[in-house]
Design a protein around this motif. Sequence first.
Motif, PDB file in Angstrom:
ATOM      1  N   ALA A 111     -18.466  15.286   8.460  1.00 13.65           N
ATOM      2  CA  ALA A 111     -19.624  16.081   8.858  1.00 13.65           C
ATOM      3  C   ALA A 111     -19.800  17.256   7.901  1.00 13.65           C
ATOM      4  CB  ALA A 111     -19.448  16.593  10.287  1.00 13.65           C
ATOM      5  N   ARG A 112     -21.055  17.677   7.721  1.00 12.95           N
ATOM      6  CA  ARG A 112     -21.339  18.781   6.811  1.00 12.95           C
ATOM      7  C   ARG A 112     -20.620  20.061   7.232  1.00 12.95           C
ATOM      8  NH1 ARG A 112     -25.938  18.720   3.410  1.00 12.95           N
ATOM      9  NH2 ARG A 112     -27.029  16.720   3.385  1.00 12.95           N
ATOM     10  N   ASP A 113     -20.498  20.268   8.565  1.00 13.04           N
ATOM     11  CA  ASP A 113     -19.890  21.500   9.051  1.00 13.04           C
ATOM     12  C   ASP A 113     -18.444  21.307   9.472  1.00 13.04           C
ATOM     13  OD1 ASP A 113     -20.426  19.872  11.156  1.00 13.04           O
ATOM     14  OD2 ASP A 113     -21.294  21.430  12.451  1.00 13.04           O
ATOM     15  N   ALA A 114     -17.778  20.274   8.962  1.00 11.89           N
ATOM     16  CA  ALA A 114     -16.361  20.071   9.263  1.00 11.89           C
ATOM     17  C   ALA A 114     -15.557  21.284   8.793  1.00 11.89           C
ATOM     18  CB  ALA A 114     -15.852  18.799   8.581  1.00 11.89           C
ATOM     19  N   LYS A 115     -14.657  21.758   9.648  1.00  9.41           N
ATOM     20  CA  LYS A 115     -13.929  22.987   9.373  1.00  9.41           C
ATOM     21  C   LYS A 115     -12.597  22.718   8.668  1.00  9.41           C
ATOM     22  CE  LYS A 115     -16.944  25.542  11.571  1.00  9.41           C
ATOM     23  NZ  LYS A 115     -17.851  26.455  10.848  1.00  9.41           N
ATOM     24  N   ILE A 116     -12.180  23.696   7.858  1.00 11.59           N
ATOM     25  CA  ILE A 116     -10.832  23.692   7.313  1.00 11.59           C
ATOM     26  C   ILE A 116      -9.867  24.007   8.457  1.00 11.59           C
ATOM     27  CG2 ILE A 116      -9.253  24.797   5.680  1.00 11.59           C
ATOM     28  CD1 ILE A 116     -11.426  23.182   4.309  1.00 11.59           C
ATOM     29  N   GLY A 117      -8.742  23.310   8.508  1.00 15.13           N
ATOM     30  CA  GLY A 117      -7.880  23.428   9.676  1.00 15.13           C
ATOM     31  C   GLY A 117      -6.723  24.395   9.564  1.00 15.13           C
ATOM     32  N   VAL A 118      -6.776  25.370   8.644  1.00  9.73           N
ATOM     33  CA  VAL A 118      -5.659  26.289   8.450  1.00  9.73           C
ATOM     34  C   VAL A 118      -6.016  27.664   9.005  1.00  9.73           C
ATOM     35  CG1 VAL A 118      -4.148  27.404   6.767  1.00  9.73           C
ATOM     36  CG2 VAL A 118      -4.857  25.033   6.424  1.00  9.73           C
TER      37      VAL A 118
END
Length: 640
Positions: free
Chosen positions: A302-309
């Motif tokens: 997805a375009r707004d997929a978040k970084i998970g850190v």
Amino acid sequence: MTAHVEQLEFQAEARQLLDLLVHSVYSNKDSFLRELISNASDALDKLRLEALRNKDLDVDISDLHIEIEVNKDPRVLTVRDNGIGMTRAEVVDLIGTLAKSGTAELRRKLRESKNEAASEELIGQFGIGFYSTFIVADEVELLTRKAGESEATRWVSSGDGTYTIESVEDAPQGTSVTLRLKPEDREDHLHDYTADWKIRELVKKYSDFIAWPIRMQVERITPGQDGGKETITVETQTLNSMKALWAKPRDEVSDEEYKEFYKHIAHAWDDPLEIITMKGEGAFEYQALLFIPSQAPFDLFARDAKIGVQLYVKRVFIMGDCEELMPRYLRFVKGVVDAESMSLNVSREILQQDRQVTAIRRRLTKKVLSTIADMQSGRPEDYWTFWTAFGAVLKEGLMSDADNREQLLRVSSFASTYSDEELTTLPEYIERMKEGQEQIFYATGQSREQLLKSPHLEAFKVKGYEVLLLTDPVDEIWVGSVPEFDGKPLQSVAKGEVDLDSEDETSEAEREEQAKEFAELLAWLKETLSEYLSEVRLSGRLTESPACLITPTFGITPALARMYRASGQTVPVGKRILELNPQHPLVTGLQQAHKDRGDDPSLAQTAELLYGTALLAEGDLPEDPAKFAALLAERLVRIV
């Protein structure tokens, strides 16, 4: 006093999903409590950070905590926090999470899941952990007040497709979630959520590492002396140890503790494939605990997929989804970075310019890539699981991360004509290269099956040259950014000129003779099809098909042009090159017909058909399908 009361319906798909949750029973119903505690922990993190940033915020952060309250009669369980809280609009947005989380796709996968464990993982994967409360409760009430505001919001639903939302006064700051539990199952004592021992067990199992105290009032029975009457006192106990796992030595933390911590910060239900611990010393001191998941989240592309850190400074939460700590092509990595020195009032703009953050990001990236390399060489089954889930994302780095491109190429795997089942690495490909071969050949397309039937591969298969088969959409893009690997240029079988007969002493003379023989036909075809073609030439890559289309060496392939157009970008598509197989009967017949009756209009129609079949052979369509169909029908009429 209440005001502004609304009764609303869930959207159709969300209502069906809630029905699935409410009427399904999962073996691990306990996980709902972990979800509620994780949400409460996030709210406390956000409040402490907001208090540090906003000195005008009038809130007391001296005793931030999570509280669990249990009542046996009636059967009610409450989880509350004194964290950041939510506004009415934020509560409504929370309800909309169901619709935003790929509801239709989740419903389909829930129906298709073969067992209960798979269903549980899907619930976590689609980010709807809060709604798992309906598995154990007949009714759920959420009461919340945003820090710094006076008005609170109450949301209530029984999971029947509707909910009520109202504004209330005199509510404490923070959020409480109250579950009116389903009737007691007297045969299922292991899932009695009104029992103190059960709550303690679940907190210890899932949430022992939470940084905030999780408290519960429990009754303590003291026997009377000399047979006297026993006394019952109520005391508040802290149920969790609150130890930061990333600060503890690796040998002092069990794999189970790491797994539960991963599930907490990632809001996931799967176990991680790899656990990475790091400690930076010297000029930039930090500790990091990272995880490589075993399953891809639903929003990975997805375009707004978040970084998970998440970023901490001296154990103080600064921000989640910290994009500055990890490149986007590693967005699947989850974890925590705790730095020793950095402004607590940090903003994303400051982070982007911070030398320390840049240095940490560089080290984290190299560590993750080296971990993937170790997995590739030492644990091939885990590497295969990783590559299946995240390979397409990792290859995005080939376009954006020139510093690590060599390592990315080494840890990447590709399908090829060498094996029907096993993938290959580029070093393995180079080891198998034919004597005198200087290029790494590749083909891009929608599927392996389509590529294996492509005319572009015919001579390569006959002469025994291995070709990489690249079928991920990202492959069309990154190959333009990677000129070579280990000194070997990458060469598309469908771009530029490919000479597979260069070692044949007689081939040059033969090619010159063929060029003279077909010169008039080539010139006529170029003129006839000038609307589509920049050149017509004889081919060294065809053995069975009459013709194929080639993109110029520095041109944009039609597939790449389609991808750009789909994303809203306008790109110029240049004319292509038509290559002819001089041994094919259609080509030799067309050459003879052109010599005999060069002014026959039907020959121009044959040229159009030849061009159209070349497009179809590579999986594309003629520019005017209706015109092509009409020409083909007319020609078929003559045959029958």
